[in-house]
Design a protein around this motif. Structure first.
Motif, PDB file in Angstrom:
ATOM      1  N   UNK A   1       7.901   7.111 -21.575  1.00 39.93           N
ATOM      2  CA  UNK A   1       6.965   5.998 -21.391  1.00 39.93           C
ATOM      3  C   UNK A   1       7.615   4.688 -21.834  1.00 39.93           C
ATOM      4  N   UNK A   2       7.445   3.650 -21.006  1.00 39.78           N
ATOM      5  CA  UNK A   2       8.034   2.344 -21.340  1.00 39.78           C
ATOM      6  C   UNK A   2       6.906   1.369 -21.679  1.00 39.78           C
ATOM      7  N   UNK A   3       6.992   0.800 -22.861  1.00 40.98           N
ATOM      8  CA  UNK A   3       5.946  -0.123 -23.321  1.00 40.98           C
ATOM      9  C   UNK A   3       6.496  -1.541 -23.408  1.00 40.98           C
ATOM     10  N   UNK A   4       5.728  -2.455 -22.847  1.00 44.14           N
ATOM     11  CA  UNK A   4       6.134  -3.866 -22.818  1.00 44.14           C
ATOM     12  C   UNK A   4       5.688  -4.557 -24.114  1.00 44.14           C
ATOM     13  N   UNK A   5       6.639  -5.151 -24.818  1.00 40.65           N
ATOM     14  CA  UNK A   5       6.277  -6.007 -25.960  1.00 40.65           C
ATOM     15  C   UNK A   5       7.076  -7.299 -25.831  1.00 40.65           C
ATOM     16  N   UNK A   6       6.383  -8.398 -25.709  1.00 42.45           N
ATOM     17  CA  UNK A   6       7.007  -9.736 -25.639  1.00 42.45           C
ATOM     18  C   UNK A   6       8.229  -9.792 -24.716  1.00 42.45           C
ATOM     19  N   UNK A   7       8.044  -9.306 -23.510  1.00 44.10           N
ATOM     20  CA  UNK A   7       9.097  -9.477 -22.506  1.00 44.10           C
ATOM     21  C   UNK A   7      10.145  -8.385 -22.460  1.00 44.10           C
ATOM     22  N   UNK A   8      10.087  -7.421 -23.394  1.00 43.27           N
ATOM     23  CA  UNK A   8      11.077  -6.331 -23.379  1.00 43.27           C
ATOM     24  C   UNK A   8      10.370  -4.992 -23.298  1.00 43.27           C
ATOM     25  N   UNK A   9      11.066  -3.990 -22.751  1.00 39.56           N
ATOM     26  CA  UNK A   9      10.505  -2.637 -22.690  1.00 39.56           C
ATOM     27  C   UNK A   9      11.078  -1.764 -23.795  1.00 39.56           C
ATOM     28  N   UNK A  10      10.206  -0.973 -24.403  1.00 38.18           N
ATOM     29  CA  UNK A  10      10.611  -0.060 -25.481  1.00 38.18           C
ATOM     30  C   UNK A  10      10.097   1.336 -25.172  1.00 38.18           C
ATOM     31  N   UNK A  11      10.828   2.356 -25.616  1.00 37.82           N
ATOM     32  CA  UNK A  11      10.322   3.724 -25.549  1.00 37.82           C
ATOM     33  C   UNK A  11       9.156   3.833 -26.531  1.00 37.82           C
ATOM     34  N   UNK A  12       8.277   4.806 -26.284  1.00 32.87           N
ATOM     35  CA  UNK A  12       7.065   4.937 -27.097  1.00 32.87           C
ATOM     36  C   UNK A  12       7.361   4.958 -28.610  1.00 32.87           C
ATOM     37  N   UNK A  13       8.375   5.743 -29.007  1.00 30.79           N
ATOM     38  CA  UNK A  13       8.655   5.863 -30.456  1.00 30.79           C
ATOM     39  C   UNK A  13       9.212   4.578 -31.063  1.00 30.79           C
ATOM     40  N   UNK A  14       9.718   3.687 -30.204  1.00 34.16           N
ATOM     41  CA  UNK A  14      10.290   2.430 -30.718  1.00 34.16           C
ATOM     42  C   UNK A  14       9.357   1.239 -30.503  1.00 34.16           C
ATOM     43  N   UNK A  15       8.219   1.484 -29.870  1.00 29.80           N
ATOM     44  CA  UNK A  15       7.292   0.376 -29.556  1.00 29.80           C
ATOM     45  C   UNK A  15       6.435   0.086 -30.784  1.00 29.80           C
ATOM     46  N   UNK A  16       6.863  -0.900 -31.581  1.00 32.46           N
ATOM     47  CA  UNK A  16       6.195  -1.161 -32.866  1.00 32.46           C
ATOM     48  C   UNK A  16       5.978  -2.656 -33.064  1.00 32.46           C
ATOM     49  N   UNK A  17       4.926  -2.976 -33.819  1.00 29.00           N
ATOM     50  CA  UNK A  17       4.725  -4.375 -34.211  1.00 29.00           C
ATOM     51  C   UNK A  17       4.721  -4.448 -35.734  1.00 29.00           C
ATOM     52  N   UNK A  18       4.857  -5.664 -36.257  1.00 25.37           N
ATOM     53  CA  UNK A  18       4.911  -5.881 -37.705  1.00 25.37           C
ATOM     54  C   UNK A  18       3.599  -5.486 -38.384  1.00 25.37           C
TER      55      UNK A  18
END
Ligand code: PXG
Length: 289
Positions: A1-18
């Protein structure tokens, strides 16, 4: 799964916010739930307009234009190779300090797009109908936190959901502060009486649902009289049919409210007709990707 955060795509396990993101610390942010059907995003512009309206109302600057947001949603769907999807669009105030003052969020807002599958209720409920209950928690007062603002503060709805589940029901009717029927925890409510359609007006503590508007549009085209009018619990109990509308649930029949059987106790003819017409609409309209 690819998750969009602020213009970039991350894998689910790396899709994190502060952990300092005010979306987490205070529910300070806005969101939308959107669906796509056969590579058509249903009412995408309407959802993005509502997202920007919610953001405007809470003085949150969305760090992109509406067209860029449309493109980001489409990119996320393509990246995940999803033909039918549920899309969660989130904009938070961003990273700040431990105080609630939004001026401390000096960076930009956080934009997140998640695309996944969702089935809110088992198929059985679409065929047989839901049993729902009125709960003690009233819907947020429009003069306190207007339900038109689709904010990340959903505790009001979550408390109502907990009360419904504790009573053995899957969904809750939430009343407004005057005791009129407002809406359910993530859906708008409709009743049918003598082949006419009634739903509470948006000003009384009800979200102006995009599915709700689509149903009103379909009904008007089918020459069914529609009334955006205050509804009491009594009127729900004596209705011929009742159903709920929302992006996640789509159209779902209700056959029992607070222990009272609605109509024949089976999904009604008008409800089934509107479900069919809604399904047809989702197949032929939307933003293609
Ligand atoms: N009322 C409320 C309070 C909602 O949150 C609706 C009505 C229906 O609006 P739309 O525009 O979707 O027709 C909503 C939106 C969920 C879930 O998991 C539901 C919503 C949003 C996010 C999650 O049940 N519903």
């Amino acid at each position: 799964m690819k998750i969009y955060i602020n213009g970039k795509f991350y894998e689910k396990q790396d899709a994190k916010v502060s952990v300092f993101d005010h979306g987490l610390l205070y529910g300070d942010g806005v969101f939308e739930g959107i669906r796509s059907y056969s590579r058509l995003v249903f009412k995408l512009r309407e959802h993005i307009d509502r997202l920007f309206e919610s953001a405007h109302s809470i003085m949150l600057d969305v760090p992109m234009t509406k067209s860029q947001m449309v493109r980001a949603v489409v990119e996320t769907l393509k990246a995940n190779k999803l033909n039918n999807a549920y899309i969660r669009l989130i904009v938070t105030r961003g990273e700040g300090d431990l105080g609630l003052d939004p001026r401390k969020c000096r960076g930009q807002a956080t934009v997140i797009i998640i695309a996944d599958n969702i089935a809110l209720y088992p198929e059985k409920f679409y065929k047989e109908g839901l049993s729902i209950i009125t709960v003690p928690t009233v819907r947020n007062l429009p003069e306190a936190l207007n339900p038109q603002i689709k904010s990340l503060n959903y505790l009001n709805n979550i408390l109502a959901k907990i009360e419904a589940v504790n009573s053995g029901c899957d969904e809750a009717i939430m009343l407004d502060s005057l005791g009129f029927v407002a809406e359910c925890t993530g859906d708008n409510i409709f009743i049918v009486k003598k082949n006419q359609l009634y739903t509470p007006p948006q000003c009384m503590g009800t979200l102006r649902g995009i599915t709700r508007d689509a149903i009103l549009e379909i009904a008007k085209k089918s020459r069914v009289a529609v009334h955006e009018h205050v509804i009491t619990r009594h009127e729900v109990y004596i209705s011929d049919e009742c159903f709920l509308t929302g992006t996640a649930a789509e159209i779902i029949p209700v056959v029992r409210v607070d222990g009272r059987m609605i109509g024949t106790g089976r999904p009604g003819g008008m409800t089934l007709k509107l479900m069919k017409k809604f399904r047809e609409l989702t197949k032929k309209s939307g933003v293609k990707y």
